[in-house]
Scaffold this motif. Structure first.
Motif, PDB file in Angstrom:
ATOM      1  N   ASP A 274      -6.606  -2.947 -11.738  1.00 55.15           N
ATOM      2  CA  ASP A 274      -7.525  -3.797 -10.980  1.00 55.15           C
ATOM      3  C   ASP A 274      -8.748  -2.929 -10.742  1.00 55.15           C
ATOM      4  OD1 ASP A 274      -9.014  -5.210  -9.149  1.00 55.15           O
ATOM      5  OD2 ASP A 274      -7.326  -5.753  -7.866  1.00 55.15           O
ATOM      6  N   GLU A 275      -9.682  -2.999 -11.680  1.00 53.90           N
ATOM      7  CA  GLU A 275     -10.864  -2.124 -11.631  1.00 53.90           C
ATOM      8  C   GLU A 275     -11.686  -2.358 -10.363  1.00 53.90           C
ATOM      9  OE1 GLU A 275     -11.445   0.214 -13.783  1.00 53.90           O
ATOM     10  OE2 GLU A 275     -10.609  -0.361 -15.716  1.00 53.90           O
ATOM     11  N   ASP A 276     -11.776  -3.618  -9.936  1.00 53.70           N
ATOM     12  CA  ASP A 276     -12.575  -3.939  -8.749  1.00 53.70           C
ATOM     13  C   ASP A 276     -12.021  -3.263  -7.503  1.00 53.70           C
ATOM     14  OD1 ASP A 276     -14.214  -5.521 -10.307  1.00 53.70           O
ATOM     15  OD2 ASP A 276     -13.121  -7.363  -9.851  1.00 53.70           O
ATOM     16  N   ALA A 277     -10.711  -3.282  -7.359  1.00 49.42           N
ATOM     17  CA  ALA A 277     -10.079  -2.688  -6.178  1.00 49.42           C
ATOM     18  C   ALA A 277      -9.850  -1.189  -6.357  1.00 49.42           C
ATOM     19  CB  ALA A 277      -8.751  -3.384  -5.887  1.00 49.42           C
ATOM     20  N   GLY A 278      -9.896  -0.723  -7.614  1.00 47.79           N
ATOM     21  CA  GLY A 278      -9.605   0.684  -7.876  1.00 47.79           C
ATOM     22  C   GLY A 278      -8.145   1.008  -7.650  1.00 47.79           C
ATOM     23  N   LYS A 279      -7.290   0.017  -7.909  1.00 41.32           N
ATOM     24  CA  LYS A 279      -5.842   0.185  -7.695  1.00 41.32           C
ATOM     25  C   LYS A 279      -5.098  -0.480  -8.842  1.00 41.32           C
ATOM     26  CE  LYS A 279      -6.010   0.780  -2.823  1.00 41.32           C
ATOM     27  NZ  LYS A 279      -5.405   1.961  -2.288  1.00 41.32           N
ATOM     28  N   ALA A 280      -3.858  -0.077  -9.011  1.00 40.67           N
ATOM     29  CA  ALA A 280      -2.998  -0.743  -9.985  1.00 40.67           C
ATOM     30  C   ALA A 280      -2.409  -2.002  -9.354  1.00 40.67           C
ATOM     31  CB  ALA A 280      -1.884   0.196 -10.427  1.00 40.67           C
ATOM     32  N   VAL A 281      -1.925  -2.884 -10.218  1.00 44.51           N
ATOM     33  CA  VAL A 281      -1.261  -4.112  -9.787  1.00 44.51           C
ATOM     34  C   VAL A 281       0.096  -4.167 -10.474  1.00 44.51           C
ATOM     35  CG1 VAL A 281      -1.338  -6.640  -9.876  1.00 44.51           C
ATOM     36  CG2 VAL A 281      -3.449  -5.334  -9.547  1.00 44.51           C
ATOM     37  N   LEU A 282       1.135  -4.473  -9.713  1.00 43.74           N
ATOM     38  CA  LEU A 282       2.472  -4.661 -10.279  1.00 43.74           C
ATOM     39  C   LEU A 282       2.649  -6.152 -10.527  1.00 43.74           C
ATOM     40  CD1 LEU A 282       5.244  -3.549 -11.088  1.00 43.74           C
ATOM     41  CD2 LEU A 282       5.931  -3.708  -8.680  1.00 43.74           C
ATOM     42  N   VAL A 283       2.604  -6.546 -11.793  1.00 45.20           N
ATOM     43  CA  VAL A 283       2.661  -7.971 -12.117  1.00 45.20           C
ATOM     44  C   VAL A 283       4.056  -8.542 -11.868  1.00 45.20           C
ATOM     45  CG1 VAL A 283       0.770  -7.865 -13.785  1.00 45.20           C
ATOM     46  CG2 VAL A 283       3.108  -7.531 -14.568  1.00 45.20           C
ATOM     47  N   GLU A 284       4.094  -9.837 -11.587  1.00 47.33           N
ATOM     48  CA  GLU A 284       5.349 -10.557 -11.331  1.00 47.33           C
ATOM     49  C   GLU A 284       6.149  -9.942 -10.192  1.00 47.33           C
ATOM     50  OE1 GLU A 284       7.613 -11.205 -14.927  1.00 47.33           O
ATOM     51  OE2 GLU A 284       5.816 -11.749 -16.023  1.00 47.33           O
ATOM     52  N   SER A 285       5.442  -9.413  -9.202  1.00 43.88           N
ATOM     53  CA  SER A 285       6.124  -8.816  -8.054  1.00 43.88           C
ATOM     54  C   SER A 285       5.885  -9.674  -6.827  1.00 43.88           C
ATOM     55  CB  SER A 285       5.599  -7.397  -7.794  1.00 43.88           C
ATOM     56  OG  SER A 285       4.225  -7.433  -7.461  1.00 43.88           O
ATOM     57  N   GLU A 286       6.671  -9.425  -5.787  1.00 42.99           N
ATOM     58  CA  GLU A 286       6.406 -10.108  -4.532  1.00 42.99           C
ATOM     59  C   GLU A 286       6.122  -9.090  -3.446  1.00 42.99           C
ATOM     60  OE1 GLU A 286       9.962 -11.711  -2.209  1.00 42.99           O
ATOM     61  OE2 GLU A 286      10.678 -11.870  -4.270  1.00 42.99           O
TER      62      GLU A 286
ATOM     63  N   PHE B 156       4.857  -3.968  -2.892  1.00 41.60           N
ATOM     64  CA  PHE B 156       5.245  -4.977  -3.874  1.00 41.60           C
ATOM     65  C   PHE B 156       6.524  -4.545  -4.588  1.00 41.60           C
ATOM     66  CE2 PHE B 156       0.792  -5.382  -3.043  1.00 41.60           C
ATOM     67  CZ  PHE B 156       0.569  -6.754  -3.035  1.00 41.60           C
ATOM     68  N   VAL B 157       7.432  -5.503  -4.772  1.00 39.32           N
ATOM     69  CA  VAL B 157       8.748  -5.214  -5.336  1.00 39.32           C
ATOM     70  C   VAL B 157       9.044  -6.190  -6.473  1.00 39.32           C
ATOM     71  CG1 VAL B 157      11.228  -5.107  -4.826  1.00 39.32           C
ATOM     72  CG2 VAL B 157       9.576  -4.385  -3.105  1.00 39.32           C
ATOM     73  N   ARG B 158       9.701  -5.682  -7.494  1.00 35.66           N
ATOM     74  CA  ARG B 158      10.219  -6.550  -8.558  1.00 35.66           C
ATOM     75  C   ARG B 158      11.390  -5.874  -9.232  1.00 35.66           C
ATOM     76  NH1 ARG B 158       6.957  -7.087 -14.097  1.00 35.66           N
ATOM     77  NH2 ARG B 158       9.069  -7.263 -14.856  1.00 35.66           N
ATOM     78  N   GLU B 159      12.208  -6.672  -9.918  1.00 34.56           N
ATOM     79  CA  GLU B 159      13.299  -6.104 -10.694  1.00 34.56           C
ATOM     80  C   GLU B 159      12.747  -5.508 -11.983  1.00 34.56           C
ATOM     81  OE1 GLU B 159      16.954  -7.981 -11.326  1.00 34.56           O
ATOM     82  OE2 GLU B 159      17.186  -8.581  -9.239  1.00 34.56           O
ATOM     83  N   VAL B 160      13.454  -4.525 -12.483  1.00 31.36           N
ATOM     84  CA  VAL B 160      13.084  -3.877 -13.732  1.00 31.36           C
ATOM     85  C   VAL B 160      13.989  -4.432 -14.829  1.00 31.36           C
ATOM     86  CG1 VAL B 160      12.912  -1.684 -14.971  1.00 31.36           C
ATOM     87  CG2 VAL B 160      12.405  -1.765 -12.514  1.00 31.36           C
ATOM     88  N   PRO B 161      13.429  -5.053 -15.873  1.00 29.73           N
ATOM     89  CA  PRO B 161      14.272  -5.525 -16.979  1.00 29.73           C
ATOM     90  C   PRO B 161      15.017  -4.350 -17.603  1.00 29.73           C
ATOM     91  CG  PRO B 161      12.016  -6.338 -17.191  1.00 29.73           C
ATOM     92  CD  PRO B 161      12.018  -5.326 -16.083  1.00 29.73           C
ATOM     93  N   GLU B 162      16.218  -4.613 -18.084  1.00 27.20           N
ATOM     94  CA  GLU B 162      17.033  -3.532 -18.655  1.00 27.20           C
ATOM     95  C   GLU B 162      16.316  -2.774 -19.751  1.00 27.20           C
ATOM     96  OE1 GLU B 162      21.126  -4.175 -19.762  1.00 27.20           O
ATOM     97  OE2 GLU B 162      21.420  -5.427 -17.991  1.00 27.20           O
ATOM     98  N   ASP B 163      15.545  -3.490 -20.571  1.00 25.12           N
ATOM     99  CA  ASP B 163      14.872  -2.819 -21.678  1.00 25.12           C
ATOM    100  C   ASP B 163      13.628  -2.051 -21.239  1.00 25.12           C
ATOM    101  OD1 ASP B 163      13.208  -4.948 -21.129  1.00 25.12           O
ATOM    102  OD2 ASP B 163      13.065  -5.650 -23.188  1.00 25.12           O
ATOM    103  N   ALA B 164      13.309  -2.105 -19.946  1.00 23.66           N
ATOM    104  CA  ALA B 164      12.117  -1.408 -19.448  1.00 23.66           C
ATOM    105  C   ALA B 164      12.454  -0.308 -18.443  1.00 23.66           C
ATOM    106  CB  ALA B 164      11.167  -2.407 -18.799  1.00 23.66           C
TER     107      ALA B 164
END
Length: 84
Positions: free
Chosen positions: A29-41, A48-56
């Motif tokens: 997120d270039e505007d915020a100067g931070k990373a974003v964790l997609v598909e997280s809540e 922000f939290v999300r599950e990690v797929p087995e293949d990842a």
């Protein structure tokens, strides 16, 4: 049964984007100067939290280890913190 999960503290993030290079679940997120964790809540303010797929799982661990400010934590299915 829930698998491995990742917890991302966006407030701690300083926007070095090493995580983005390691795992596609993180985006810039270039505007915020931070990373974003997609598909997280957002479970609490700026966490922000999300599950990690087995293949990842390996990519997620690399992303957490690459973070210079430990804004990314990885937990196993029992809730034990693996990284950092």
């Amino acid at each position: 049964m829930a698998g491995m999960r990742v917890e991302f503290d966006r407030d701690t993030c300083i926007g070095m984007f090493q995580c983005v290079a390691e795992w596609e679940a993180f985006q810039k997120d270039e505007d915020a100067g931070k990373a974003v964790l997609v598909e997280s809540e957002e479970t609490e303010d700026d966490v922000f939290v999300r599950e990690v797929p087995e293949d990842a799982e390996l990519d997620a661990k690399f992303a957490a280890r690459a973070c210079p400010v430990d804004a990314i934590a990885i937990y196993d299915e029992e809730g034990e913190q693996l990284i950092p």
